[in-house]
Design a protein around this motif. Structure first.
Motif, short mmCIF file in Angstrom:
data_model
loop_
_atom_site.label_atom_id
_atom_site.label_comp_id
_atom_site.label_asym_id
_atom_site.label_seq_id
_atom_site.Cartn_x
_atom_site.Cartn_y
_atom_site.Cartn_z
N ASP A 254 0.84 -1.19 0.00
CA ASP A 254 0.00 0.00 0.00
C ASP A 254 0.88 1.24 0.00
N ALA A 255 0.25 2.38 -0.34
CA ALA A 255 0.98 3.63 -0.50
C ALA A 255 1.28 4.31 0.81
N GLU A 256 0.56 3.98 1.91
CA GLU A 256 0.73 4.67 3.17
C GLU A 256 1.87 4.10 4.00
N SER A 257 2.39 2.98 3.66
CA SER A 257 3.45 2.36 4.44
C SER A 257 4.58 1.93 3.54
N SER A 258 5.71 1.63 4.14
CA SER A 258 6.88 1.23 3.37
C SER A 258 7.36 -0.12 3.87
N THR A 259 8.04 -0.81 2.98
CA THR A 259 8.58 -2.11 3.35
C THR A 259 9.93 -1.93 4.03
N GLY A 260 10.42 -2.96 4.67
CA GLY A 260 11.74 -2.90 5.30
C GLY A 260 11.73 -3.47 6.69
N LEU A 261 12.80 -3.16 7.46
CA LEU A 261 12.97 -3.68 8.80
C LEU A 261 12.34 -2.73 9.82
N TYR A 262 11.66 -3.32 10.82
CA TYR A 262 11.04 -2.56 11.90
C TYR A 262 11.34 -3.27 13.22
N VAL A 263 11.42 -2.45 14.30
CA VAL A 263 11.51 -3.00 15.65
C VAL A 263 10.08 -3.10 16.18
N ALA A 264 9.63 -4.32 16.49
CA ALA A 264 8.26 -4.56 16.91
C ALA A 264 8.22 -4.87 18.40
N GLN A 265 7.28 -4.23 19.09
CA GLN A 265 7.03 -4.50 20.51
C GLN A 265 5.55 -4.85 20.65
N GLU A 266 5.25 -5.92 21.32
CA GLU A 266 3.88 -6.41 21.45
C GLU A 266 3.49 -6.47 22.93
N ARG A 267 2.22 -6.09 23.20
CA ARG A 267 1.71 -6.16 24.57
C ARG A 267 0.29 -6.69 24.53
N ALA A 268 0.00 -7.68 25.37
CA ALA A 268 -1.34 -8.24 25.45
C ALA A 268 -2.23 -7.32 26.28
N MET A 269 -3.53 -7.27 25.92
CA MET A 269 -4.53 -6.49 26.64
C MET A 269 -5.57 -7.47 27.17
N PRO A 270 -5.39 -7.98 28.41
CA PRO A 270 -6.28 -9.03 28.93
C PRO A 270 -7.73 -8.60 29.02
N ARG A 271 -7.98 -7.32 29.21
CA ARG A 271 -9.36 -6.86 29.37
C ARG A 271 -10.19 -7.11 28.11
N SER A 272 -9.57 -6.92 26.94
CA SER A 272 -10.30 -7.05 25.68
C SER A 272 -9.87 -8.26 24.86
N GLY A 273 -8.76 -8.92 25.26
CA GLY A 273 -8.27 -10.05 24.47
C GLY A 273 -7.51 -9.62 23.23
#
Length: 604
Positions: A254-273
């Motif tokens: 898509d035009a709004e984003s670019s390909t390549g390397l990213y640093v990803a951080q993930e966090r779970a939200m138990p209240r909503s799953g």
């Protein structure tokens, strides 16, 4: 050069790790802020259904759902509460899932009277007492969240109180922040790994493959999303970093984003799953690391050049003194080595000439032995068929004798018409005997005819004609399915020998079976013609199958076979450019091979 590479690599690694560490630290802080804001926004409306359940008019309406006056008061009260709470709408459901009262009762698209019994928010609340459900709006795809609580009176479920709130405001804030800092991306994925909120609008409602490979995705309710076809958003893990972050590869068109390397951080939200994921552009880290690598390589190169210069200056003095002596020794050794190598090559050439002549003689002897072996196979097949051939010729000879005697008697009494009919019959019988003897003569002939195009169907018919006497009285059904446009360029008698051998083996295999079917099939596949000969016999074991094409190996009783038929047939097929194979069919054994197809225009 090695020192420069080592210095550049060390600088690159150090700079890259420092850059990723900085991005990971920033990602952790941002994730805490985004997660806290989203949790606060969701929890702000979570208690509204409980407040609604305290209203006496609402409880009375659940007991008398047809009371219009009471319904009007509840509608207005829900409208006022909805304005104060800042939610999208509030509504009340009866135990059957029908909307009894709603805050948007005055709007043209009001949900008053709607049946929500088939939705997940109703079924989950009825089963567990409450439900939380994300459903995108059908018109704009905006993120909407529903809280539903069961209302109980005297221990029984009398209805349900629900609130629908919008998360579009917080998503718009994320989009604005992403415009200020385009290197950061934020997305929220639900329990189905579908992006339901994102700072990049083009990512919404795409399927994000999980960063944890062990997590599996089950079936989900696709009606929650504005589109039935969930396109993939390819996020592939590269390696783990500090603080639980990961380096990932993003592939997006898509035009709004670019390909390549990213640093990803993930966090779970138990209240909503849900799971909240931040992506920080890591392309600058690689650029900075390459710059550091160039600097490190330059410093290491200068140090290496200085050390090399000092060593080379010391060596140059010693090498000048020994160069002349070493050159003379090398020249003498080279002349001696050339003389020895020339002698070795001369001896090797003589041995090679002798070996080539010996191999030519061996090949000529092998071809001669192979021809004799094929001819022996033909004569062996003819010997096995001799009884049937004698019977085949005796029948017309007996008929000829009887017709000759009958013709003499008819001629004596003047019945010329009957005499003429007998003479025609005698001529047909003699022609039949001639065909049998000519066919045997051509089959037994040792020399190969030129490889002119021949029809495969005619060759199959000729082989079956030689087996006709053996087939009589055996109750064997013969099925032939060979296209008329199947032509090949090969010796017809050698191809007939292969088919005759395979058919004879098939008849032997079906002697003790109740169902006897011989199937000969030809199939055109592009430039090749595939031929199959299959039977409904007893089949062969795996051990026998592995030794089928060994010379003198036979499963027949002594005296019934030499064990050379399949060996000869395999050799003939190989000369034609194919390979003879055997496999176990649905019932019995299948022999198959393929030949090069020849296009004949007059017979297409």
């Amino acid at each position: 050069m090695s020192l420069m590479l080592a210095g550049g690599l060390a600088a690159f690694r150090w700079s890259e790790q420092a850059g990723y560490r900085a991005l990971a630290d920033a990602a952790v802080q941002q994730l805490e802020l985004y997660s806290a804001g989203l949790d606060i926004e969701i929890a702000r409306h979570e208690s509204i259904p409980s407040i609604m359940a305290l209203d006496e008019d609402l409880l009375a309406l659940l007991g008398t759902p047809r009371n219009a006056e009471l319904q009007g008061r509840v509608n207005k009260r829900l409208t006022n509460l909805n304005v104060r709470a800042g939610s999208l709408s509030l509504f009340v459901l009866d135990p059957a899932g029908r909307v009894l009262a709603t805050s948007n009762w005055y709007e043209p698209d009001s949900t008053m009277g709607s049946d929500l019994s088939k939705t997940s928010l109703f079924t989950e609340a009825m089963q567990g007492g409450q439900s939380r459900s994300f459903i995108a709006s059908s018109d704009r795809g905006a993120p909407e969240y529903h809280f539903v609580h069961v209302i109980r009176q005297q221990g029984l479920i009398s209805g349900l109180a629900a609130v629908k709130t919008s998360l579009e405001a917080i998503e718009s804030m994320w989009t604005a922040l992403a415009a200020v800092s385009p290197s950061d991306r934020l997305l929220v994925v639900d329990e189905n790994d579908v992006v339901i909120m994102s700072s990049v609008r083009a990512w919404k409602f795409k399927s994000a493959n999980p960063l944890a490979p062990e997590r599996s995705i089950g079936p989900f309710e696709s009606s929650k999303y504005p589109t039935q076809a969930i396109e993939p958003l390819d996020i592939q893990p590269v390696r783990a970093l500090e603080h639980g972050t990961q380096l990932v590869q993003l592939a997006s068109a898509d035009a709004e984003s670019s390909t390549g390397l990213y640093v990803a951080q993930e966090r779970a939200m138990p209240r909503s799953g849900w799971r909240l994921i931040t992506l920080s552009d890591a392309s600058g880290v690689r650029s900075q690391a390459r710059g550091s690598a160039v600097g490190g390589a330059a410093v290491a190169g200068l140090a290496g050049v200085l050390v090399l210069y000092l060593r080379q200056r010391r060596r140059a003095i010693a090498s000048q003194q020994s160069a002349r002596l070493a050159l003379q020794e090398a020249n003498d050794a080279l002349e001696l080595r050339v003389e020895e190598r020339t002698s070795e090559l001369h001896r090797a050439n003589e041995a090679l000439v002798v070996e080539v002549a010996e191999r030519r003689r061996t090949e000529e002897q092998l071809r001669a032995a192979q021809g004799d072996l094929i001819q022996a196979g033909k004569l062996s097949t003819l010997g096995q068929m001799s009884a049937g051939i004698t019977h085949e010729i005796n029948q017309p000879l007996t008929a000829l004798r009887a017709l000759s005697e009958n013709t003499c008697q008819l001629l004596a009494i003047g019945r010329t018409a009957d005499v003429e009919r007998n003479l025609h019959t005698i001529a047909a019988l003699t022609e039949r005997i001639g065909r049998i003897t000519a066919q045997l003569k051509s089959f037994a002939w040792k020399a190969s005819v030129p490889a002119d195009p021949i029809p495969v169907a005619a060759t199959v018919s000729s082989a079956l004609e030689m087996l006709r006497n053996r087939l009589e009285g055996t109750q064997v059904e013969v099925h032939v399915d060979v296209p008329k446009r199947a032509w090949v360029a090969c010796d017809p008698y050698r191809l007939e020998q292969v088919l005759l051998n395979l058919m004879s083996n098939a008849l032997d295999a079906m002697k003790q079976t109740p169902v006897k079917v011989l199937h000969v099939e030809g199939r055109i596949d592009g430039e090749r013609i595939h031929l199959q000969v299959s039977d409904t016999g007893c089949g062969m074991s795996e051990a026998v199958m592995q030794r089928l094409f060994e010379p003198f190996f036979s499963t027949k009783s002594p005296g019934e076979g030499l064990g050379l038929g399949l060996v000869i047939s395999s050799s003939i097929v190989r000369e034609f450019g194919g390979v003879l194979r055997a496999r176990t069919g649905t019932s019995g054994t299948v022999f198959e091979f393929d030949l090069t197809r020849v296009e004949v225009k007059d017979h297409a």
